[in-house]
Write an enzyme that holds these catalytic residues in place. Structure first.
Site, short mmCIF file in Angstrom:
data_model
loop_
_atom_site.label_atom_id
_atom_site.label_comp_id
_atom_site.label_asym_id
_atom_site.label_seq_id
_atom_site.Cartn_x
_atom_site.Cartn_y
_atom_site.Cartn_z
N CYS A 114 -21.51 25.09 -43.94
CA CYS A 114 -22.81 24.54 -44.33
C CYS A 114 -23.99 25.38 -43.85
CB CYS A 114 -22.96 23.12 -43.81
SG CYS A 114 -21.74 22.01 -44.51
N HIS A 249 -30.62 21.15 -43.48
CA HIS A 249 -29.35 20.94 -44.18
C HIS A 249 -29.20 19.45 -44.44
CE1 HIS A 249 -25.25 20.86 -45.31
NE2 HIS A 249 -24.80 20.39 -44.16
N ASN A 279 -24.17 16.07 -49.66
CA ASN A 279 -24.15 17.31 -48.88
C ASN A 279 -23.53 18.40 -49.76
OD1 ASN A 279 -23.50 19.38 -47.14
ND2 ASN A 279 -22.57 18.07 -45.58
O1 UT7 Z 1 -22.33 19.28 -43.14
C1 UT7 Z 1 -21.44 19.60 -42.12
C2 UT7 Z 1 -21.62 18.76 -40.95
N1 UT7 Z 1 -21.22 17.42 -41.23
C3 UT7 Z 1 -21.91 16.43 -40.75
O2 UT7 Z 1 -22.93 16.67 -40.14
C4 UT7 Z 1 -21.38 15.03 -40.90
C5 UT7 Z 1 -21.62 14.29 -39.63
N2 UT7 Z 1 -21.07 12.94 -39.60
C6 UT7 Z 1 -21.58 11.90 -40.28
O3 UT7 Z 1 -22.46 12.04 -41.11
C7 UT7 Z 1 -21.10 10.53 -39.91
O4 UT7 Z 1 -20.30 10.62 -38.75
C8 UT7 Z 1 -20.29 9.81 -41.02
C9 UT7 Z 1 -21.23 9.36 -42.12
C10 UT7 Z 1 -19.21 10.72 -41.54
C11 UT7 Z 1 -19.63 8.54 -40.45
O5 UT7 Z 1 -20.61 7.68 -39.89
P1 UT7 Z 1 -20.43 7.10 -38.42
O6 UT7 Z 1 -21.57 6.21 -38.19
O7 UT7 Z 1 -20.27 8.27 -37.48
O8 UT7 Z 1 -19.10 6.25 -38.53
P2 UT7 Z 1 -17.73 6.40 -37.73
O9 UT7 Z 1 -16.99 7.62 -38.14
O10 UT7 Z 1 -17.98 6.20 -36.27
O11 UT7 Z 1 -16.92 5.16 -38.27
C12 UT7 Z 1 -17.36 3.80 -37.99
C13 UT7 Z 1 -16.49 2.84 -38.77
C14 UT7 Z 1 -14.99 3.10 -38.60
O12 UT7 Z 1 -14.33 1.84 -38.60
P3 UT7 Z 1 -13.86 1.17 -37.22
O13 UT7 Z 1 -12.93 2.15 -36.59
O14 UT7 Z 1 -15.12 0.97 -36.44
O15 UT7 Z 1 -13.23 -0.10 -37.68
C15 UT7 Z 1 -14.61 3.82 -39.87
O16 UT7 Z 1 -13.25 3.63 -40.24
O17 UT7 Z 1 -16.74 2.98 -40.18
C16 UT7 Z 1 -15.51 3.17 -40.87
N3 UT7 Z 1 -15.78 3.99 -42.07
C17 UT7 Z 1 -16.18 3.47 -43.22
N4 UT7 Z 1 -16.40 2.20 -43.61
C18 UT7 Z 1 -16.80 1.99 -44.88
C19 UT7 Z 1 -15.71 5.33 -42.19
N5 UT7 Z 1 -16.06 5.71 -43.43
C20 UT7 Z 1 -16.34 4.57 -44.10
C21 UT7 Z 1 -16.76 4.28 -45.41
N6 UT7 Z 1 -16.99 3.00 -45.75
N7 UT7 Z 1 -16.96 5.25 -46.32
#
Ligand code: UT7
Length: 322
Positions: A114, A249, A279
């Protein structure tokens, strides 16, 4: 007299096909509200079956050439940033050179995930400042939709396709003021995409899709982008208030807001495109930059900070006077 790299044209291309959060929630366990609240994304563009990184790059590049009123044959260096090249080789840069019918220039790809466009800006700036090149075309182009696992709700909601281009020319007028790029290979496991064609016995079970531990990436991204802002301002002996525009980004609105807060910038000074694009990896910064140039937000003479963070990890910034 100082020799600068000046932006003389920008361009971008987004495939017309839209995939909404609602459509994704028909196939994986997610919802529009979850995606929008956690990422700021509502929809993304998906390339058509006959589109490729090179075909999208060509459209963005031609728009940048038109904006600069510049003949393709005056380009002496093409740098394409992509993680989704049409072929292992030739490079997408060479495929773009062929499409633009340029006989006499150097073309190559760089891979910095990225952060690719920022790395390309940094390389181009060194070539121009040293006198090794006069006119450089940079394109970030990505078909992320083909390396996404559409059954993985934690990644498939994030990415989209598109291409962004910028044309730089040597100038005595201020242009790129500084670039800062970094890599740390220690973080491979947090964000990677295997290449199964060249797998070893150790990783032959892997498929060629994006793997990401999103939450861990998120934390490092926020922290690192805060530091790159300080590094950039310090190198230029500038204050936060000297920056007119932040072009970040487009990974997650919460990461973007954290960087804006660090800069004490109002979100009105931040170019955000991810709501309807997701993204687009290496293309995202150049697509956003093009949008704000073309709609008149970014004006000649203003100071613009571009920054990115991606797999590797890689991260970087480019500060320029437009
Ligand atoms: O461009 C390259 C660099 N990339 C990035 O900068 C991406 C950085 N990361 C992010 O943008 C975020 O971490 C995400 C959007 C990918 C995820 O958001 P988050 O607030 O960090 O969520 P998390 O991974 O901590 O997950 C929280 C919960 C989990 O469930 P439990 O374990 O709490 O029950 C996940 O399984 O959300 C769940 N989850 C979802 N729920 C509904 C993960 N993806 C989804 C989804 N819909 N699509």
């Amino acid at each position: 007299m100082t020799r600068y790299s000046k932006v003389i044209g920008t361009g971008a291309y987004l495939p017309p096909n839209i995939r909404t959060n609602e459509q994704i929630s028909e196939t994986v366990d997610t919802s529009d509200s979850w995606i929008y609240e956690r990422t700021g994304i509502k929809s993304r563009r998906i390339a058509g079956p006959n589109e490729s990184a090179a075909s999208m790059a060509e459209i963005a590049a031609r728009l940048a050439l038109d904006a600069a009123n510049c003949d393709a044959n005056s380009i002496d260096l093409i740098i394409v940033a992509t993680g989704t090249p049409d072929r292992v080789y030739p490079s997408t840069g060479c495929l773009l050179q062929q499409r633009l019918e340029i006989k006499n220039c150097v073309a190559f790809d760089i891979q910095a995930a990225c952060s690719g466009s920022i790395f390309a800006l940094s390389i181009a700036d060194q070539y121009i400042k040293s006198g090794a090149a006069k006119t450089v075309l940079i394109v970030g182009t990505e078909i992320c939709s083909r390396i996404v696992d559409w059954s993985d709700r934690s990644t498939c909601i994030l990415f989209g396709d598109g291409a962004g281009a910028v044309l730089l020319s040597a100038s005595n007028e201020a242009g790129i003021l500084s670039t800062h790029i970094h890599s740390d290979g220690e973080y491979e496991d947090l964000l990677y995409c295997p290449n199964p064609q060249v797998a070893t016995d150790l990783n032959k079970h892997e498929t060629g899709v994006i793997n990401m531990r999103g939450n861990e990436v998120f934390k490092v991204a926020v922290n690192t982008l805060g530091k790159i802002v300080d590094e950039t301002l310090e190198a230029n002996n500038m204050d936060k208030s000297d920056i007119d525009w932040l072009v970040p980004h487009q990974a997650n609105i919460r990461i973007i807001m954290a960087t804006a807060k660090k800069l004490k910038m109002s979100m009105d000074q931040v170019v955000v495109t991810l709501e309807n694009q997701g993204n687009t990896s290496s293309a995202s910064v150049l697509i956003a930059f093009n949008e704000a140039v073309r709609d008149g937000r970014i004006q000649r003479g203003q100071v613009v900070l571009l920054e990115a963070f991606g797999a590797g990890f890689t991260w970087g910034s480019a500060l320029l006077k437009y």
